[in-house]
Design a protein around this motif. Structure first.
Motif, PDB file in Angstrom:
ATOM      1  N   VAL B 303      -7.102  -9.365  -4.148  1.00  0.00           N
ATOM      2  CA  VAL B 303      -8.337 -10.645  -4.976  1.00  0.00           C
ATOM      3  C   VAL B 303      -9.568 -10.531  -4.615  1.00  0.00           C
ATOM      4  N   ARG B 304      -9.488 -10.712  -6.356  1.00  0.00           N
ATOM      5  CA  ARG B 304     -11.176 -10.778  -6.354  1.00  0.00           C
ATOM      6  C   ARG B 304     -11.762 -12.437  -6.451  1.00  0.00           C
ATOM      7  N   GLN B 305     -12.791 -11.887  -5.938  1.00  0.00           N
ATOM      8  CA  GLN B 305     -13.905 -13.258  -5.149  1.00  0.00           C
ATOM      9  C   GLN B 305     -15.154 -12.926  -6.380  1.00  0.00           C
ATOM     10  N   ASN B 306     -15.134 -14.428  -6.620  1.00  0.00           N
ATOM     11  CA  ASN B 306     -16.053 -14.428  -7.564  1.00  0.00           C
ATOM     12  C   ASN B 306     -17.557 -14.747  -7.012  1.00  0.00           C
ATOM     13  N   ILE B 307     -18.039 -13.845  -7.251  1.00  0.00           N
ATOM     14  CA  ILE B 307     -19.330 -13.014  -6.905  1.00  0.00           C
ATOM     15  C   ILE B 307     -20.425 -14.009  -7.775  1.00  0.00           C
ATOM     16  N   GLU B 308     -20.383 -14.207  -8.899  1.00  0.00           N
ATOM     17  CA  GLU B 308     -21.040 -14.392  -9.904  1.00  0.00           C
ATOM     18  C   GLU B 308     -21.118 -16.140  -9.809  1.00  0.00           C
ATOM     19  N   ALA B 309     -20.229 -16.609  -9.686  1.00  0.00           N
ATOM     20  CA  ALA B 309     -19.596 -17.712  -9.179  1.00  0.00           C
ATOM     21  C   ALA B 309     -20.477 -18.488  -8.195  1.00  0.00           C
ATOM     22  N   MET B 310     -20.484 -17.788  -6.989  1.00  0.00           N
ATOM     23  CA  MET B 310     -20.636 -17.974  -6.090  1.00  0.00           C
ATOM     24  C   MET B 310     -22.254 -17.861  -5.729  1.00  0.00           C
ATOM     25  N   ILE B 311     -22.873 -16.833  -6.500  1.00  0.00           N
ATOM     26  CA  ILE B 311     -24.333 -16.559  -6.289  1.00  0.00           C
ATOM     27  C   ILE B 311     -25.254 -17.711  -6.878  1.00  0.00           C
ATOM     28  N   THR B 312     -24.202 -17.774  -8.171  1.00  0.00           N
ATOM     29  CA  THR B 312     -24.441 -18.905  -9.254  1.00  0.00           C
ATOM     30  C   THR B 312     -25.012 -20.226  -7.623  1.00  0.00           C
ATOM     31  N   LYS B 313     -23.495 -20.905  -7.331  1.00  0.00           N
ATOM     32  CA  LYS B 313     -23.713 -21.700  -7.090  1.00  0.00           C
ATOM     33  C   LYS B 313     -24.464 -21.815  -5.730  1.00  0.00           C
ATOM     34  N   ALA B 314     -24.777 -20.500  -5.040  1.00  0.00           N
ATOM     35  CA  ALA B 314     -25.856 -20.348  -3.910  1.00  0.00           C
ATOM     36  C   ALA B 314     -27.267 -21.011  -4.213  1.00  0.00           C
ATOM     37  N   PHE B 315     -27.694 -20.630  -5.785  1.00  0.00           N
ATOM     38  CA  PHE B 315     -28.479 -20.558  -6.286  1.00  0.00           C
ATOM     39  C   PHE B 315     -28.989 -22.187  -5.966  1.00  0.00           C
ATOM     40  N   GLU B 316     -28.075 -22.923  -7.442  1.00  0.00           N
ATOM     41  CA  GLU B 316     -28.589 -24.504  -6.879  1.00  0.00           C
ATOM     42  C   GLU B 316     -28.467 -24.992  -6.344  1.00  0.00           C
ATOM     43  N   LEU B 317     -27.674 -24.841  -5.455  1.00  0.00           N
ATOM     44  CA  LEU B 317     -28.228 -25.532  -3.441  1.00  0.00           C
ATOM     45  C   LEU B 317     -29.864 -25.544  -2.671  1.00  0.00           C
ATOM     46  N   ILE B 318     -29.657 -23.921  -3.425  1.00  0.00           N
ATOM     47  CA  ILE B 318     -30.875 -22.753  -2.252  1.00  0.00           C
ATOM     48  C   ILE B 318     -32.217 -24.087  -3.465  1.00  0.00           C
ATOM     49  N   ASP B 319     -32.030 -24.886  -4.265  1.00  0.00           N
ATOM     50  CA  ASP B 319     -33.284 -25.248  -5.107  1.00  0.00           C
ATOM     51  C   ASP B 319     -33.097 -26.685  -4.654  1.00  0.00           C
ATOM     52  N   ASN B 320     -32.620 -27.219  -4.559  1.00  0.00           N
ATOM     53  CA  ASN B 320     -32.598 -28.654  -4.194  1.00  0.00           C
ATOM     54  C   ASN B 320     -32.742 -29.333  -3.061  1.00  0.00           C
ATOM     55  N   ALA B 321     -32.730 -30.473  -3.409  1.00  0.00           N
ATOM     56  CA  ALA B 321     -32.810 -30.669  -1.806  1.00  0.00           C
ATOM     57  C   ALA B 321     -32.336 -29.865  -0.383  1.00  0.00           C
ATOM     58  N   THR B 322     -32.529 -30.055   0.395  1.00  0.00           N
ATOM     59  CA  THR B 322     -30.639 -30.538   1.462  1.00  0.00           C
ATOM     60  C   THR B 322     -30.977 -31.675   1.864  1.00  0.00           C
ATOM     61  N   THR B 323     -29.589 -31.574   2.002  1.00  0.00           N
ATOM     62  CA  THR B 323     -28.821 -32.992   2.766  1.00  0.00           C
ATOM     63  C   THR B 323     -27.765 -32.277   3.822  1.00  0.00           C
ATOM     64  N   THR B 324     -26.843 -32.854   4.824  1.00  0.00           N
ATOM     65  CA  THR B 324     -26.530 -32.466   5.206  1.00  0.00           C
ATOM     66  C   THR B 324     -25.158 -31.362   4.988  1.00  0.00           C
ATOM     67  N   PRO B 325     -25.680 -30.257   5.284  1.00  0.00           N
ATOM     68  CA  PRO B 325     -24.719 -29.044   5.067  1.00  0.00           C
ATOM     69  C   PRO B 325     -23.488 -29.207   4.603  1.00  0.00           C
ATOM     70  N   THR B 327     -20.041 -27.175   3.198  1.00  0.00           N
ATOM     71  CA  THR B 327     -19.485 -25.922   2.920  1.00  0.00           C
ATOM     72  C   THR B 327     -18.429 -26.267   1.100  1.00  0.00           C
ATOM     73  N   PHE B 328     -19.126 -24.147   0.434  1.00  0.00           N
ATOM     74  CA  PHE B 328     -18.174 -24.662  -0.904  1.00  0.00           C
ATOM     75  C   PHE B 328     -17.501 -23.402  -1.190  1.00  0.00           C
ATOM     76  N   LEU B 329     -16.247 -24.126  -1.863  1.00  0.00           N
ATOM     77  CA  LEU B 329     -15.512 -23.309  -2.173  1.00  0.00           C
ATOM     78  C   LEU B 329     -15.854 -23.119  -3.524  1.00  0.00           C
ATOM     79  N   ILE B 330     -15.324 -21.656  -3.636  1.00  0.00           N
ATOM     80  CA  ILE B 330     -15.053 -20.919  -5.091  1.00  0.00           C
ATOM     81  C   ILE B 330     -13.871 -20.583  -5.329  1.00  0.00           C
ATOM     82  N   ALA B 331     -13.444 -20.077  -5.739  1.00  0.00           N
ATOM     83  CA  ALA B 331     -11.867 -19.669  -6.658  1.00  0.00           C
ATOM     84  C   ALA B 331     -11.867 -18.262  -6.122  1.00  0.00           C
ATOM     85  N   PRO B 332     -11.243 -17.985  -5.636  1.00  0.00           N
ATOM     86  CA  PRO B 332     -10.676 -16.130  -6.055  1.00  0.00           C
ATOM     87  C   PRO B 332     -10.134 -15.900  -6.859  1.00  0.00           C
ATOM     88  N   GLU B 333      -9.735 -14.500  -7.786  1.00  0.00           N
ATOM     89  CA  GLU B 333      -8.801 -14.323  -8.820  1.00  0.00           C
ATOM     90  C   GLU B 333      -8.206 -13.218  -7.784  1.00  0.00           C
TER      91      GLU B 333
END
Lengths: 352, 352
Positions: B303-325, B327-333
């Motif tokens: 099972v390959r976890q989608n690292i690129e997607a995870m990192i991209t999503k993480a940057f997206e989230l960390i840049d934007n204002a914090t709302t309530t915590p 958890t985002f799921l990224i589909a692996p392959e």
DNA sequence: TCCGCTTGCACAATCGATGGTGCAGAAACT
DNA sequence: AGTTTCTGCACCATCGATTGTGCAAGCGGA
């Protein structure tokens, strides 16, 4: 009690709270207070307050004043590779045990990037820099030298600073010999059945190729011109080299000397989609150790570079006064197929 | 010309040389000079001098003043593993492309060490922290929060900050199903022939184990109690688990679900020294992708976890204002045996 | 000529910690 | 009592860059 983002406590805050001067607080907190003849009881008071208010030193301020940061840098070509990631793991252990903070960055084997990276690290006043597998170690040296940054080359040598590298010639000699001996006397390997893939024009590759040539000649009596297929440090270029070879000869050689685990990945790409039987008679030697690589469906003899010894030696050298640049060779180890060795992770405690 | 270790030029040096004030020099060099209505010609003069004297900003001083450093941290459990080292590689690319400086450190899956490491990074005023696979993400949060440090969890979720993790349940479901379907209808797998090794009491393991259970039950009709052999994230403990199983049953199961590539290394250790034939009928599913692991002498579904997607999503989230915590799921392959996939290294240019 | 606006820059406080120096009060000594 | 020697700490400059503010010179218009 705690507003959102309460400012961190500083020595000035503790100074007010304790009734002592900032310099006294500073001395107490950085441990130089005995030297400054601060009373034990004063120190205890301040330490108590520091604890209470969760004081932590602002290391940028300290770094600015002292013009050192407590950071120790490791510059890798890339992360994504067991050789270099083991290097990072081992390095971190050493740095931590010295009470400093490891910083690991990669520079993509790009001379320009290597220099830029070194410059950035220097701007943060890192204390020492370990330069691993740099394409242009002397270029990096030119950046470190004027900044007075102690640095050392690992894995690929430079002319202007000490270098610690593995004994590539001896490693490649052992590996070539092991590949050849793997074939019994009934059906011995012929000179045109063993090829080297990977490598480029760096010190390590040159040494390995030289040893490969010499050993082939010594044991097999000859080594044809085209015995070496340079393909850099890229899986895809290596793949192309295999494809091309396959095109020309209609088959792979019986035996391969693969210059690094990255090149091995090129071989994997070649294997993908092709029937496993095609590789059942193959014998491979790989200069690098990867535990999974060691268990491929054909014998893979590997060379493990002694990372622990290299890092240890590097620390030893970087700590002592610089004399004229020298290169130190660390003996690598031949690893028989199907070996699962311990690595840096094994020293970590683990909770199941 | 250049004495040994000539001090680096500062804005004060350039100030004297150019006849402008330090503040003007500073403005010119950090690009805010138009806003400050500095004459074009003045700027050019200063830039010329800066070039000439090889000026580089002292980032500690800037960091102290601005109370940010330009550093972005990545905290890994360990380096020495393809999953995490790919993470580091991908992360570096993202950070670099934003003009900041990546700092990668590991914390050994030790909650104490995780907090200490975060504290150290905070002392250097890092701007953001990406927390990967932390054993105690919320503990780290408690350290980051009061310091006002933006942070995000990756791979293992926390309750107090956003988390980006791979869809462990779905990944494990696919993997379990693939393992089972690998066996034809003539000789189908029985419930007591498929075991899970590895994992501990973290979110990822729990999800995977749940999916493993459910899928086994759904497809094979049952799942015995002892179908899961927890063995943490340690090769040696996993080795022991295999040894123990082998002691009890006199053989390995026909099929294995291995919880991570680190646990796979436990299997390698078990294989070492044992005849290859012992494993010729084995079918393995491994939650993680390692190119070499994919080519072992028995089918390894990964099972390959989608690292690129995870990192991209993480940057997206960390840049934007914090709302309530959240958890985002990224589909692996799901990766079929004998696959050699491209990785983060393939985006680097390579000179052969 | 005087006012007001713009241009172009200098001044000085500040970030937090460090370390050389100086100095009052106590203790020791003559 | 007078002098020297310690103790115990405060003062202050400093590391290099940033940034809010102030101000003089130049210019145009009334």
């Amino acid at each position: 009690m705690d507003q959102r983002v309460k400012k961190k406590a500083t020595i000035y805050d503790l100074s007010v709270l304790s009734g002592s001067s900032p310099s006294t607080v500073s001395a107490v907190l950085n441990g130089t207070w005995r030297k400054r003849r601060i009373k034990e009881s004063t120190a205890q008071t301040i330490l108590g307050l520091a604890e209470l208010h969760q004081y932590t030193t602002n290391l940028q301020a300290r770094g600015l004043r002292r013009s050192r940061s407590g950071l120790v840098g490791l510059m890798l070509p890339v992360h994504d590779n067991r050789y270099f990631s083991s290097m990072a793991q081992t390095f971190e252990g050493h740095v931590r045990s010295r009470g400093q903070c490891p910083v690991v960055v990669s520079a993509s084997r790009d001379p320009e990037e290597e220099r830029r990276t070194a410059e950035t690290l220097i701007s943060y006043s890192i204390d020492q820099l370990f330069i691993v597998g740099a394409t242009d170690p002397d270029g990096v040296h030119e950046v470190c030298e004027p900044a007075g940054l102690r640095h050392i080359n690992i894995d690929l040598p430079g002319a202007k600073a000490h270098s610690v590298i593995s004994d590539n010639y001896e490693g490649a000699r052992m590996l070539t010999e092991a590949i050849i001996r793997r074939f019994g006397n009934d059906d011995p390997l012929r000179p045109d059945e063993l090829f080297l893939f990977g490598g480029r024009n760096d010190h390590a590759s040159r040494e390995r190729i030289a040893a490969f040539h010499a050993t082939k000649k010594a044991l097999l009596g000859a080594d044809p011109e085209d015995g070496v297929q340079s393909s850099g440090y890229s899986p895809d270029i290596t793949l192309c080299a295999f494809e091309a070879f396959y095109q020309r000869h209609g088959k792979l050689p019986r035996a391969l000397f693969v210059n690094s685990s990255i090149n091995m990945e090129g071989l994997l790409r070649f294997m993908a989609g092709r029937p496993a039987e095609m590789f059942s008679e193959l014998v491979v030697g790989c200069y690098d150790y990867d535990p999974f690589g060691s268990f491929l469906p054909f014998p893979v003899i590997m060379v493990r570079q002694n990372i622990e010894a290299m890092i240890t030696k590097a620390f030893e050298l970087i700590d002592n006064a610089t004399t004229t640049p020298q290169t130190f060779l660390i003996a690598p180890e031949l690893i028989q197929p199907r070996s699962a060795l311990k690595g840096p992770l094994d020293t970590l405690k683990d909770i199941a």
